[in-house]
Design an enzyme around this catalytic site. Sequence first.
Site, short mmCIF file in Angstrom:
data_model
loop_
_atom_site.label_atom_id
_atom_site.label_comp_id
_atom_site.label_asym_id
_atom_site.label_seq_id
_atom_site.Cartn_x
_atom_site.Cartn_y
_atom_site.Cartn_z
N GLN A 6 -30.48 -42.58 2.51
CA GLN A 6 -31.21 -43.85 2.51
C GLN A 6 -32.58 -43.68 1.86
O GLN A 6 -33.32 -42.75 2.18
CB GLN A 6 -31.35 -44.36 3.96
N LYS A 57 -24.86 -50.24 8.09
CA LYS A 57 -23.85 -49.51 7.32
C LYS A 57 -22.86 -48.84 8.27
O LYS A 57 -21.64 -48.89 8.05
CB LYS A 57 -24.52 -48.48 6.40
N ASP A 116 -23.45 -44.33 -3.80
CA ASP A 116 -24.49 -45.25 -4.27
C ASP A 116 -24.47 -45.38 -5.79
O ASP A 116 -25.06 -46.28 -6.36
CB ASP A 116 -25.88 -44.71 -3.89
N1 GUN Z 1 -32.64 -48.43 -0.05
C1 GUN Z 1 -32.61 -49.73 -0.46
N2 GUN Z 1 -31.45 -50.00 -1.06
C2 GUN Z 1 -30.72 -48.87 -1.03
C3 GUN Z 1 -29.42 -48.54 -1.51
O1 GUN Z 1 -28.70 -49.33 -2.08
N3 GUN Z 1 -29.03 -47.26 -1.27
C4 GUN Z 1 -29.83 -46.35 -0.65
N4 GUN Z 1 -29.37 -45.12 -0.48
N5 GUN Z 1 -31.03 -46.63 -0.21
C5 GUN Z 1 -31.47 -47.89 -0.40
#
Ligand code: GUN
Length: 287
Positions: free
Chosen positions: A96, A52, A119
């Site tokens: 995350q 990311k 998100d």
């Molecule tokens: N863990 C797995 N997929 C995601 C996601 O799309 N966003 C976040 N914040 N954590 C994740």
Amino acid sequence: MAKIIDGKKISAEIRQEIAQDVRRMKEAGIVPGLAVIIVGEDPASQIYVRNKGRACEEVGIHSEIIRLPEQTVQQALLSQIAELNARDDIHGILVQLPLPRHIDEGAVIAAISPDKDVDAFSEVNVGKIMIGNFRFLPCTPAGVMELLKRSGIETEGKRAVVVGRSNIVGKPQAMLLLHANATVTICHSRTRNLAELCREADILVVAIGRANFIKAEMVKPGAAVIDVGMNRLPDGKLAGDVDFAGVSEVAGYLTPVPGGVGPMTITMLLKNTVTAAEAAREKRERS
Ligand code: GUN
């Protein structure tokens, strides 16, 4: 033989468009900023977070990765989020998941300002998705919709089946397909006649987290099959939820793993961050 949908290529195209938007914003004095918080040492999460950060850098988005130790208490995490909520140079905040077990995920998501919840996990943003009045699109389902759109796959009036009912993928995916005028069925672990239902799908989106679960005989000839699965096999290789070799003989379109939906998820996160930065500027100009 199915046409293979190249998520990397489509993702690269969209990231170029995003980079252009970011350049324009920078000329107007705004640098979109994303903060990513990771708690603990989960190896998969470490990789996702690093990716990311890199993706932000590539398109010119400012990013900060905040690494907190596994033992971090919930209150410390909430204070960190409050600090980021108050900062004008951070437009998106992502925590995350999964979090260590002693931390209440719901409380953490609720602490993120809905304006910065890139998100789209917070109750306000989930509600907006339900209504169809979007602020942020949920990243993975939005990535799936872009793959369909940019591959010329019509959704209007089509039968769509979503396998999986998670809050991150299955449920919001069903909503986006519904808003795109598909007729949507959600299947899950308790569904009876799963194979039969899958076989009715013109568009089959699979997000259940079971390697190679969808076999050729569960797929309608010519269907578009989108594989959201990311399963680590005992030999260390990645496998999707769809049996790629078998299903590619039957489907009309198929996404590979890796290189299908995966790159699109981060691309949509970048897009949401730019959207958040633009919304922040509009809000400032109005006030
Ligand atoms: N863990 C797995 N997929 C995601 C996601 O799309 N966003 C976040 N914040 N954590 C994740």
